[in-house]
Design an enzyme around this catalytic site. Structure first.
Site, mmCIF file in Angstrom:
data_model
loop_
_atom_site.group_PDB
_atom_site.id
_atom_site.type_symbol
_atom_site.label_atom_id
_atom_site.label_comp_id
_atom_site.label_asym_id
_atom_site.label_seq_id
_atom_site.Cartn_x
_atom_site.Cartn_y
_atom_site.Cartn_z
ATOM 1 N N ARG A 1 54.676 49.851 32.504
ATOM 2 C CA ARG A 1 54.466 48.673 33.658
ATOM 3 C C ARG A 1 55.698 49.003 34.449
ATOM 4 N NH1 ARG A 1 52.735 46.072 28.563
ATOM 5 N NH2 ARG A 1 50.341 45.648 28.927
ATOM 6 N N ASP B 1 43.381 44.916 35.902
ATOM 7 C CA ASP B 1 43.425 44.496 36.951
ATOM 8 C C ASP B 1 44.859 44.671 37.795
ATOM 9 O OD1 ASP B 1 40.718 43.395 37.374
ATOM 10 O OD2 ASP B 1 41.538 41.274 36.531
ATOM 11 N N ASP C 1 41.145 44.572 26.186
ATOM 12 C CA ASP C 1 40.821 43.099 26.697
ATOM 13 C C ASP C 1 39.457 42.967 27.188
ATOM 14 O OD1 ASP C 1 43.705 42.989 25.728
ATOM 15 O OD2 ASP C 1 44.128 42.710 27.767
ATOM 16 N N ASP D 1 38.693 42.115 29.978
ATOM 17 C CA ASP D 1 39.058 41.067 30.816
ATOM 18 C C ASP D 1 38.763 41.380 32.257
ATOM 19 O OD1 ASP D 1 41.355 42.532 31.051
ATOM 20 O OD2 ASP D 1 42.602 40.993 30.900
ATOM 21 N N ARG E 1 45.184 39.075 25.296
ATOM 22 C CA ARG E 1 46.266 38.672 26.356
ATOM 23 C C ARG E 1 45.325 37.238 26.641
ATOM 24 N NH1 ARG E 1 48.381 41.567 31.674
ATOM 25 N NH2 ARG E 1 48.190 43.355 30.409
HETATM 26 P P1 ADP Z 1 46.915 46.046 33.723
HETATM 27 O O1 ADP Z 1 46.772 47.033 34.681
HETATM 28 O O2 ADP Z 1 46.516 46.367 32.409
HETATM 29 O O3 ADP Z 1 46.248 44.709 34.440
HETATM 30 P P2 ADP Z 1 49.621 44.851 34.353
HETATM 31 O O4 ADP Z 1 49.055 43.499 34.717
HETATM 32 O O5 ADP Z 1 50.783 44.917 33.495
HETATM 33 O O6 ADP Z 1 48.602 45.868 33.399
HETATM 34 O O7 ADP Z 1 49.675 45.993 35.589
HETATM 35 C C1 ADP Z 1 50.269 47.256 35.497
HETATM 36 C C2 ADP Z 1 51.169 47.485 36.500
HETATM 37 O O8 ADP Z 1 50.276 47.446 37.851
HETATM 38 C C3 ADP Z 1 52.149 46.664 36.823
HETATM 39 O O9 ADP Z 1 53.332 46.910 35.908
HETATM 40 C C4 ADP Z 1 52.580 47.125 38.357
HETATM 41 O O10 ADP Z 1 53.262 48.426 38.539
HETATM 42 C C5 ADP Z 1 51.305 47.375 38.831
HETATM 43 N N1 ADP Z 1 50.969 46.092 39.380
HETATM 44 C C6 ADP Z 1 50.573 44.795 38.951
HETATM 45 N N2 ADP Z 1 50.327 43.828 39.765
HETATM 46 C C7 ADP Z 1 50.513 44.247 40.997
HETATM 47 C C8 ADP Z 1 50.514 43.957 42.318
HETATM 48 N N3 ADP Z 1 50.311 42.793 42.702
HETATM 49 N N4 ADP Z 1 50.894 44.931 43.433
HETATM 50 C C9 ADP Z 1 51.118 46.052 43.081
HETATM 51 N N5 ADP Z 1 51.155 46.582 41.798
HETATM 52 C C10 ADP Z 1 50.986 45.769 40.925
HETATM 53 O O1 F6P Z 2 46.397 44.391 27.669
HETATM 54 C C1 F6P Z 2 46.271 44.891 26.639
HETATM 55 C C2 F6P Z 2 47.330 44.316 25.501
HETATM 56 O O2 F6P Z 2 47.124 44.825 24.324
HETATM 57 C C3 F6P Z 2 46.949 42.546 25.556
HETATM 58 O O3 F6P Z 2 45.745 42.471 24.663
HETATM 59 C C4 F6P Z 2 48.345 42.231 25.108
HETATM 60 O O4 F6P Z 2 48.487 40.768 25.395
HETATM 61 C C5 F6P Z 2 49.391 43.015 25.627
HETATM 62 O O5 F6P Z 2 48.597 44.343 25.974
HETATM 63 C C6 F6P Z 2 50.495 43.430 25.043
HETATM 64 O O6 F6P Z 2 51.360 44.287 25.540
HETATM 65 P P1 F6P Z 2 52.676 45.028 24.930
HETATM 66 O O7 F6P Z 2 51.921 46.299 24.517
HETATM 67 O O8 F6P Z 2 53.385 45.310 26.331
HETATM 68 O O9 F6P Z 2 53.231 44.355 24.022
#
Ligand code: ADP
Ligand code: F6P
Length: 324
Positions: free
Chosen positions: A76, A107, A131, A133, A175
């Site tokens: 992340r 997302d 997830d 989601d 999540r």
């Molecule tokens: P996921 O992709 O599983 O939803 P995260 O929400 O942790 O996981 O997002 C993953 C990464 O995507 C973040 O650590 C960040 O680098 C990038 N990201 C998330 N939101 C934004 C945003 N609004 N603009 C640009 N990059 C983003």
């Molecule tokens: O998005 C996948 C997921 O495993 C969620 O179900 C959970 O909330 C989160 O990631 C856990 O994240 P981490 O590995 O940073 O503890």
């Protein structure tokens, strides 16, 4: 071979999910079959900003389809949320000749992809998260493996719960979404399923239900609790105090994210990876691959992110009638 794109990149971002390797393999091999060069970006956007970029060939994705996790690692990255970070990421793509980018993630990762698309990098998102989601798609890479892993673990807890005539509160990931909880609740024959989308906080009714099943002679009581509700330990203490039934809480945690992907995750992830490369070769950008009503389709990322998803009411209703 595409007239426009010669080199593409691929990265995984956010939480890892079983099947991501199958998607990476498909991106690499389909791209090569179309005469493209492929660069693997390690550690998601964080690795992109640090230029952790490697050349990939057909052999670099050998022997990975059966492996959980992601060979490209994932991360992340806060910097990617900033306009400066996004501009830097786009500049790095251009510096390395990366004209098209496949982002495998959820997302949040798609928001990063959307920003890069607006900065001139053709980007395609592939839904990868346990997830489930992501609103635009009925399937996300990793969900099938995760629910099967969780289901097997819950079966084991049920054995010991029955032997001791206990109540078990089992917390599953997701999540803020309840899909893993709902599927496990149905698949494991849970007596109660608590979903963030539907839970009204009525612990008294839950406790009354446990007392009722105990009075009817049930030898265990399984409560599947979604991570989005949490507090499983506190709930277990309260249940034991108020029902007199010995109660244990188990938080399944990250074991749900690992393991060899199921056949479904390998096949769907492979097809989605291939579809993403096809879109790039058609000159498309700012799109996300989805599986909807039995077909692989694609949506504009902006449209996909604006969609809303909820628990299927019929599925939820059936689950309540099965859980007695
Ligand atoms: P996921 O992709 O599983 O939803 P995260 O929400 O942790 O996981 O997002 C993953 C990464 O995507 C973040 O650590 C960040 O680098 C990038 N990201 C998330 N939101 C934004 C945003 N609004 N603009 C640009 N990059 C983003
Ligand atoms: O998005 C996948 C997921 O495993 C969620 O179900 C959970 O909330 C989160 O990631 C856990 O994240 P981490 O590995 O940073 O503890």
């Amino acid at each position: 071979m595409s007239d426009q794109i010669k080199t593409i990149g691929v990265l995984t971002s956010g939480g890892d999910a079983p099947g991501m390797n199958a998607a990476i393999r498909a991106v690499v091999r389909i791209a090569i079959s179309k005469g493209l060069k492929v660069k693997g970006i390690q550690r998601g956007y964080s690795g992109l900003l640090n230029e952790e970029i490697i050349d990939m060939d057909a052999k670099s994705v050998a022997d990975i389809i059966q492996r959980g996790g992601t060979i490209l690692y994932t991360a992340r990255c806060e910097e990617m949320r900033t306009p400066e970070g996004q501009q830097k990421a786009a500049d790095i793509c251009k510096k390395h000749g990366i004209e098209g980018l496949v982002v495998i993630g959820g997302d949040g990762s798609f928001q990063g992809a959307q920003k890069l698309a607006h900065l001139g990098i053709n980007t395609i998102g592939v839904p990868g998260t346990i997830d489930l989601d992501i609103a635009c798609t009925d399937y996300t890479i990793g969900f099938d493996t995760a629910v099967n892993t969780a289901m097997e673990a819950i079966d084991k807890i049920r054995d010991t719960s029955t032997s001791h005539e206990r109540c078990s509160v089992i917390e599953v990931m997701g999540r803020s979404a309840g899909y893993i909880a709902l599927w496990c609740g149905i698949a494991n024959g849970a007596e109660d399923i608590l979903l963030p989308e539907r839970w009204n906080g009525d612990e008294d009714s839950l406790i009354a239900h446990i007392k009722d099943t105990k009075a009817r002679g049930k030898k265990h009581h399984i409560v599947i609790n979604a991570e989005g509700i949490g507090h499983s330990q506190e709930l277990a203490v309260k249940i034991e105090k108020e029902t007199g039934m010995e109660t244990r809480a188990t938080i399944l945690g990250h074991l749900q994210r690992g393991g060899s992907p199921t056949c479904k995750d390998r096949v769907y992830a492979s097809l989605m990876g291939a579809y993403a490369v096809d879109l790039l070769c058609q000159g498309k950008s700012n799109r996300v691959v989805a599986y909807s009503h039995g077909e692989y389709v694609d949506y504009e990322i902006d449209e996909a992110l604006a969609m809303k998803k909820d628990i299927d009411e019929y599925q939820f209703d059936v689950s309540k009638h099965l859980a007695r």
